[in-house]
Design an enzyme around this catalytic site. Sequence first.
Site, PDB file in Angstrom:
ATOM      1  N   ILE A  16       0.850  -1.200   0.000  1.00 16.95           N
ATOM      2  CA  ILE A  16       0.000   0.000   0.000  1.00 16.95           C
ATOM      3  C   ILE A  16       0.884   1.248   0.000  1.00 16.95           C
ATOM      4  CG2 ILE A  16      -1.715   1.341   1.303  1.00 16.95           C
ATOM      5  CD1 ILE A  16      -2.951  -1.294   2.213  1.00 16.95           C
ATOM      6  N   GLN A 112       2.301   3.246  19.022  1.00 15.75           N
ATOM      7  CA  GLN A 112       2.194   4.353  18.059  1.00 15.75           C
ATOM      8  C   GLN A 112       1.263   5.455  18.581  1.00 15.75           C
ATOM      9  OE1 GLN A 112       1.596   2.830  14.060  1.00 15.75           O
ATOM     10  NE2 GLN A 112       3.540   1.729  14.123  1.00 15.75           N
ATOM     11  N   ASP A 159     -14.499   0.418   1.349  1.00 14.68           N
ATOM     12  CA  ASP A 159     -15.817  -0.221   1.299  1.00 14.68           C
ATOM     13  C   ASP A 159     -16.818   0.711   0.605  1.00 14.68           C
ATOM     14  OD1 ASP A 159     -15.205  -2.520   3.420  1.00 14.68           O
ATOM     15  OD2 ASP A 159     -14.394  -0.650   4.168  1.00 14.68           O
ATOM     16  N   HIS A 187     -14.737  -2.174   9.275  1.00 15.28           N
ATOM     17  CA  HIS A 187     -14.110  -2.533   7.997  1.00 15.28           C
ATOM     18  C   HIS A 187     -13.856  -4.037   8.016  1.00 15.28           C
ATOM     19  CE1 HIS A 187     -11.607  -2.999   4.563  1.00 15.28           C
ATOM     20  NE2 HIS A 187     -10.616  -3.443   5.315  1.00 15.28           N
TER      21      HIS A 187
HETATM   22  P1  NAX Z   1       2.451  -5.270   3.407  1.00 13.54           P
HETATM   23  O1  NAX Z   1       2.696  -6.516   4.182  1.00 13.54           O
HETATM   24  O2  NAX Z   1       2.819  -5.197   1.969  1.00 13.54           O
HETATM   25  O3  NAX Z   1       3.198  -4.060   4.134  1.00 13.54           O
HETATM   26  C1  NAX Z   1       3.103  -3.817   5.504  1.00 13.54           C
HETATM   27  C2  NAX Z   1       4.332  -3.032   5.903  1.00 13.54           C
HETATM   28  O4  NAX Z   1       4.160  -2.649   7.266  1.00 13.54           O
HETATM   29  C3  NAX Z   1       5.625  -3.847   5.818  1.00 13.54           C
HETATM   30  O5  NAX Z   1       6.618  -3.081   5.166  1.00 13.54           O
HETATM   31  C4  NAX Z   1       5.968  -4.097   7.283  1.00 13.54           C
HETATM   32  O6  NAX Z   1       7.368  -4.181   7.500  1.00 13.54           O
HETATM   33  C5  NAX Z   1       5.369  -2.852   7.925  1.00 13.54           C
HETATM   34  N1  NAX Z   1       5.126  -2.968   9.369  1.00 13.54           N
HETATM   35  C6  NAX Z   1       4.693  -4.033  10.074  1.00 13.54           C
HETATM   36  N2  NAX Z   1       4.631  -3.736  11.375  1.00 13.54           N
HETATM   37  C7  NAX Z   1       5.011  -2.445  11.497  1.00 13.54           C
HETATM   38  C8  NAX Z   1       5.165  -1.569  12.594  1.00 13.54           C
HETATM   39  N3  NAX Z   1       4.942  -1.995  13.846  1.00 13.54           N
HETATM   40  N4  NAX Z   1       5.575  -0.308  12.366  1.00 13.54           N
HETATM   41  C9  NAX Z   1       5.832   0.106  11.119  1.00 13.54           C
HETATM   42  N5  NAX Z   1       5.728  -0.674  10.029  1.00 13.54           N
HETATM   43  C10 NAX Z   1       5.316  -1.944  10.222  1.00 13.54           C
HETATM   44  O7  NAX Z   1       0.900  -4.927   3.640  1.00 13.54           O
HETATM   45  P2  NAX Z   1      -0.045  -3.953   2.800  1.00 13.54           P
HETATM   46  O8  NAX Z   1      -0.650  -4.709   1.681  1.00 13.54           O
HETATM   47  O9  NAX Z   1       0.670  -2.682   2.522  1.00 13.54           O
HETATM   48  O10 NAX Z   1      -1.230  -3.729   3.859  1.00 13.54           O
HETATM   49  C11 NAX Z   1      -1.037  -3.006   5.048  1.00 13.54           C
HETATM   50  C12 NAX Z   1      -2.228  -3.129   5.969  1.00 13.54           C
HETATM   51  O11 NAX Z   1      -3.415  -2.595   5.364  1.00 13.54           O
HETATM   52  C13 NAX Z   1      -2.588  -4.564   6.353  1.00 13.54           C
HETATM   53  O12 NAX Z   1      -2.858  -4.609   7.733  1.00 13.54           O
HETATM   54  C14 NAX Z   1      -3.861  -4.829   5.568  1.00 13.54           C
HETATM   55  O13 NAX Z   1      -4.657  -5.814   6.167  1.00 13.54           O
HETATM   56  C15 NAX Z   1      -4.503  -3.471   5.611  1.00 13.54           C
HETATM   57  N6  NAX Z   1      -5.577  -3.185   4.641  1.00 13.54           N
HETATM   58  C16 NAX Z   1      -6.589  -2.390   5.055  1.00 13.54           C
HETATM   59  C17 NAX Z   1      -7.621  -2.005   4.203  1.00 13.54           C
HETATM   60  C18 NAX Z   1      -8.727  -1.108   4.683  1.00 13.54           C
HETATM   61  O14 NAX Z   1      -9.642  -0.845   3.896  1.00 13.54           O
HETATM   62  N7  NAX Z   1      -8.738  -0.600   5.922  1.00 13.54           N
HETATM   63  C19 NAX Z   1      -7.681  -2.516   2.819  1.00 13.54           C
HETATM   64  C20 NAX Z   1      -6.377  -3.014   2.305  1.00 13.54           C
HETATM   65  C21 NAX Z   1      -5.522  -3.747   3.299  1.00 13.54           C
HETATM   66  O15 NAX Z   1      -5.959  -5.081   3.381  1.00 13.54           O
END
Ligand code: NAX
Length: 326
Positions: A16, A112, A159, A187
């Site tokens: 993202i 955070q 959504d 969500h």
């Molecule tokens: P990715 O796994 O590609 O990236 C997540 C990033 O966050 C990684 O670089 C990881 O190292 C980093 N990270 C993990 N823990 C951390 C912390 N404590 N502090 C700082 N960075 C940290 O996931 P991505 O596809 O980018 O999705 C990110 C989040 O968005 C997930 O939790 C996902 O479930 C959520 N989503 C939420 C949506 C919504 O509508 N609210 C929709 C899309 C997505 O599913």
Amino acid sequence: MKAPVRVAVTGAAGQIGYSLLFRIASGEMLGKDQPVILQLLDLPQAQNAVKGVMMELEDCAFPLLAGMVATDDPEVAFKDVQVALLVGARPRSKGMERKDLLAANAEIFTVQGRALNKVADRNVKVLVVGNPANTNAYIAMKSAPDLNPNNFTAMLRLDHNRALSQIAAKTGKAVADIEKLAVWGNHSPTMYADYRYATINGESVKTMINDHEWNRDVFLPTVGKRGAAIIEARGLSSAASAANAAIDHIRDWVLGTNGKWVTMGIPSDGSYGIPQEVMFGYPVTCENGQYKIVEGLEIDEFSRERINFTLAELEEERAGVAHLLG
Ligand code: NAX
């Protein structure tokens, strides 16, 4: 030239993040006349990947990008930020139980929230994207007692946008002409996308569609399970559409909606019988940097059932993390 706005993005090395950062830097979120400084947080092992993304951001030579910081320390990332996009979260790993996932994320969002409380701008606008987004936003809010709780929000906009596009496809009308859509609740697949008040060029969407079975058996499951359908098709979760929704959410919050309804996950003020402080998706309008719940909508029996269902899930999540909040 305006003074730059400091924007924190967590999970900056993730998928993202990769769809989000370039659009923020090009002015799509805060306006084409608003310089930004990006403050990027990710885990220690992701710092190299963050550096790579920063090199690409440099190579875009964005006129509005006034600076960048990369760090694994939340207190550095959130220093003086006016906007914070909390995208990084702990994904569910194999065999992990739901309560463990909630607990792992509760820890991240407690840390955070405390860091925001300590170092962020006193009017910081926070959007939590990382899942479980509503409960994570609730935890961050509770961990930041010196900040205005109303400045903590969760992302329901994806959504909302998914529902808009399903309605446009069903009616054969343009997305841009759909007004007054609401998405209530969490969500998650339990969210309730509600087009009873929606209009297209002044005409009632409910009357145009006139098909309760389609609403219950096709529309709601399609919107609710859209994330899973994308994983199934793409092999990866929604990223560009999630980044787009985050941009929409903050842009509308900061720059206003001109009376148009959008959906935001916000701490309940008790409206529509939702207990106070529950981080709940509501229809809102935004003006002068503030959101306002659309009040006075009648909630019929079907809608009340759906709202109670998504509320019960949120209450269960909240109860699941209660012991972790000091
Ligand atoms: P990715 O796994 O590609 O990236 C997540 C990033 O966050 C990684 O670089 C990881 O190292 C980093 N990270 C993990 N823990 C951390 C912390 N404590 N502090 C700082 N960075 C940290 O996931 P991505 O596809 O980018 O999705 C990110 C989040 O968005 C997930 O939790 C996902 O479930 C959520 N989503 C939420 C949506 C919504 O509508 N609210 C929709 C899309 C997505 O599913």
